[in-house]
Scaffold this active site. Structure first.
Site, PDB file in Angstrom:
ATOM      1  N   ASP A  66      36.508  52.849  31.850  1.00 12.80           N
ATOM      2  CA  ASP A  66      36.236  51.624  32.595  1.00 12.80           C
ATOM      3  C   ASP A  66      35.611  50.600  31.655  1.00 12.80           C
ATOM      4  O   ASP A  66      34.735  50.925  30.846  1.00 12.80           O
ATOM      5  CB  ASP A  66      35.295  51.912  33.772  1.00 12.80           C
ATOM      6  CG  ASP A  66      35.280  50.774  34.781  1.00 12.80           C
ATOM      7  OD1 ASP A  66      35.743  51.001  35.914  1.00 12.80           O
ATOM      8  OD2 ASP A  66      34.803  49.664  34.447  1.00 12.80           O
ATOM      9  N   ASN A 111      37.160  53.753  45.811  1.00 13.35           N
ATOM     10  CA  ASN A 111      36.852  52.586  46.639  1.00 13.35           C
ATOM     11  C   ASN A 111      38.153  52.146  47.290  1.00 13.35           C
ATOM     12  O   ASN A 111      39.168  51.953  46.607  1.00 13.35           O
ATOM     13  CB  ASN A 111      36.285  51.454  45.776  1.00 13.35           C
ATOM     14  CG  ASN A 111      34.923  51.797  45.195  1.00 13.35           C
ATOM     15  OD1 ASN A 111      34.159  52.540  45.796  1.00 13.35           O
ATOM     16  ND2 ASN A 111      34.621  51.264  44.026  1.00 13.35           N
ATOM     17  N   GLN A 148      36.658  47.678  46.565  1.00 16.49           N
ATOM     18  CA  GLN A 148      37.887  47.805  45.764  1.00 16.49           C
ATOM     19  C   GLN A 148      38.247  46.412  45.257  1.00 16.49           C
ATOM     20  O   GLN A 148      38.335  45.448  46.043  1.00 16.49           O
ATOM     21  CB  GLN A 148      39.045  48.380  46.591  1.00 16.49           C
ATOM     22  CG  GLN A 148      40.280  48.648  45.720  1.00 16.49           C
ATOM     23  CD  GLN A 148      41.415  49.327  46.472  1.00 16.49           C
ATOM     24  OE1 GLN A 148      41.358  49.503  47.691  1.00 16.49           O
ATOM     25  NE2 GLN A 148      42.459  49.694  45.755  1.00 16.49           N
ATOM     26  N   HIS A 173      43.050  54.142  42.124  1.00 11.38           N
ATOM     27  CA  HIS A 173      42.334  54.670  40.960  1.00 11.38           C
ATOM     28  C   HIS A 173      41.156  55.517  41.410  1.00 11.38           C
ATOM     29  O   HIS A 173      40.448  55.173  42.361  1.00 11.38           O
ATOM     30  CB  HIS A 173      41.860  53.563  40.018  1.00 11.38           C
ATOM     31  CG  HIS A 173      41.081  52.466  40.682  1.00 11.38           C
ATOM     32  ND1 HIS A 173      41.693  51.466  41.389  1.00 11.38           N
ATOM     33  CD2 HIS A 173      39.759  52.224  40.746  1.00 11.38           C
ATOM     34  CE1 HIS A 173      40.775  50.634  41.855  1.00 11.38           C
ATOM     35  NE2 HIS A 173      39.576  51.077  41.491  1.00 11.38           N
ATOM     36  N   HIS A 224      37.538  56.812  40.193  1.00  6.44           N
ATOM     37  CA  HIS A 224      36.460  56.672  39.223  1.00  6.44           C
ATOM     38  C   HIS A 224      35.879  58.064  38.989  1.00  6.44           C
ATOM     39  O   HIS A 224      35.458  58.726  39.952  1.00  6.44           O
ATOM     40  CB  HIS A 224      35.320  55.805  39.767  1.00  6.44           C
ATOM     41  CG  HIS A 224      35.654  54.380  40.063  1.00  6.44           C
ATOM     42  ND1 HIS A 224      35.286  53.339  39.242  1.00  6.44           N
ATOM     43  CD2 HIS A 224      36.297  53.803  41.115  1.00  6.44           C
ATOM     44  CE1 HIS A 224      35.672  52.184  39.770  1.00  6.44           C
ATOM     45  NE2 HIS A 224      36.288  52.445  40.920  1.00  6.44           N
TER      46      HIS A 224
HETATM   47  P1  AMP Z   1      37.247  49.042  41.965  1.00  9.71           P
HETATM   48  O1  AMP Z   1      36.107  48.065  42.144  1.00  9.71           O
HETATM   49  O2  AMP Z   1      36.983  50.353  42.655  1.00  9.71           O
HETATM   50  O3  AMP Z   1      38.574  48.433  42.384  1.00  9.71           O
HETATM   51  O4  AMP Z   1      37.324  49.389  40.435  1.00  9.71           O
HETATM   52  C1  AMP Z   1      38.039  48.645  39.500  1.00  9.71           C
HETATM   53  C2  AMP Z   1      37.459  48.998  38.170  1.00  9.71           C
HETATM   54  O5  AMP Z   1      38.346  48.548  37.174  1.00  9.71           O
HETATM   55  C3  AMP Z   1      36.099  48.339  37.888  1.00  9.71           C
HETATM   56  O6  AMP Z   1      35.135  49.361  37.676  1.00  9.71           O
HETATM   57  C4  AMP Z   1      36.364  47.519  36.642  1.00  9.71           C
HETATM   58  O7  AMP Z   1      35.262  47.521  35.744  1.00  9.71           O
HETATM   59  C5  AMP Z   1      37.579  48.201  36.046  1.00  9.71           C
HETATM   60  N1  AMP Z   1      38.428  47.369  35.211  1.00  9.71           N
HETATM   61  C6  AMP Z   1      38.896  46.121  35.467  1.00  9.71           C
HETATM   62  N2  AMP Z   1      39.690  45.694  34.467  1.00  9.71           N
HETATM   63  C7  AMP Z   1      39.731  46.691  33.561  1.00  9.71           C
HETATM   64  C8  AMP Z   1      40.380  46.851  32.292  1.00  9.71           C
HETATM   65  N3  AMP Z   1      41.166  45.895  31.756  1.00  9.71           N
HETATM   66  N4  AMP Z   1      40.187  48.011  31.613  1.00  9.71           N
HETATM   67  C9  AMP Z   1      39.402  48.990  32.127  1.00  9.71           C
HETATM   68  N5  AMP Z   1      38.772  48.896  33.321  1.00  9.71           N
HETATM   69  C10 AMP Z   1      38.923  47.764  34.026  1.00  9.71           C
END
Ligand code: AMP
Length: 117
Positions: free
Chosen positions: A35, A90, A97, A103, A105
C-alpha cells in the site's frame, strides 16, 4: 486488457503494469503489492486480476478467484507477519472504500485496536 478489466481503474492498471507498484506476489488470479500509504509495518493489498468492485461481487461471479485471493492473503500474512494479522475488505464509500476494484488489506506488525474507527 481482458473483458473483465476496467480501463479507468487504477488497480487494473497496476495489474497490467501501466502504473508501477511495489509488487509482493503474482499468481494466475491475483496481484499483491505494498500500500502506498501504509497503516502498519506490513500493509499489503491483494487484488484479483479480474475487475470486480468488491469481495461480494467477486464471490458472486468467480469462486475460484475468490478462494485464490483469500489463500494468497493468508500466504502473505504468514510470510510477513508473526502470527497475528488483520484482513480487511472495506466495502462501500461509507466503509472507507476509495478504490472500487476488490482488494484485501493485509495489516500486521503492530498491535491493532478494536473496534476499527
Ligand atoms: P480502500 O480505502 O479500502 O479502498 O483502500 C485503497 C487503498 O489503496 C488505500 O489504502 C490506498 O493507500 C491504496 N492505494 C491507492 N493508490 C495506490 C497505489 N498507486 N499503489 C498502492 N496503493 C495505493
Amino acid at each position: 486488457m481482458s473483458s473483465t478489466a476496467d480501463p479507468d481503474c487504477l488497480f487494473c492498471k497496476i495489474v497490467t503494469g501501466e502504473i508501477p507498484a511495489e509488487i509482493v506476489s503474482q499468481t494466475p488470479h491475483t496481484v499483491a503489492f505494498r500500500d502506498v500509504d501504509p497503516q502498519a509495518p506490513t500493509h499489503v493489498l491483494v487484488i484479483p486480476r479480474r475487475h470486480e468492485p468488491d469481495i461480494g461481487s467477486l464471490a458472486a461471479v468467480d469462486a475460484e478467484a475468490t478462494i485464490a485471493l483469500l489463500a494468497e492473503a493468508r500466504k502473505i500474512a504468514e510470510a510477513h507477519a508473526e502470527g497475528s494479522y488483520r484482513l480487511v475488505f472495506n466495502t462501500g464509500a461509507e466503509a472507507h472504500q476509495t478504490v472500487f476494484h476488490c482488494h484485501a488489506h493485509v495489516l500486521a506488525g503492530r498491535a491493532l485496536g478494536w473496534p476499527p474507527v
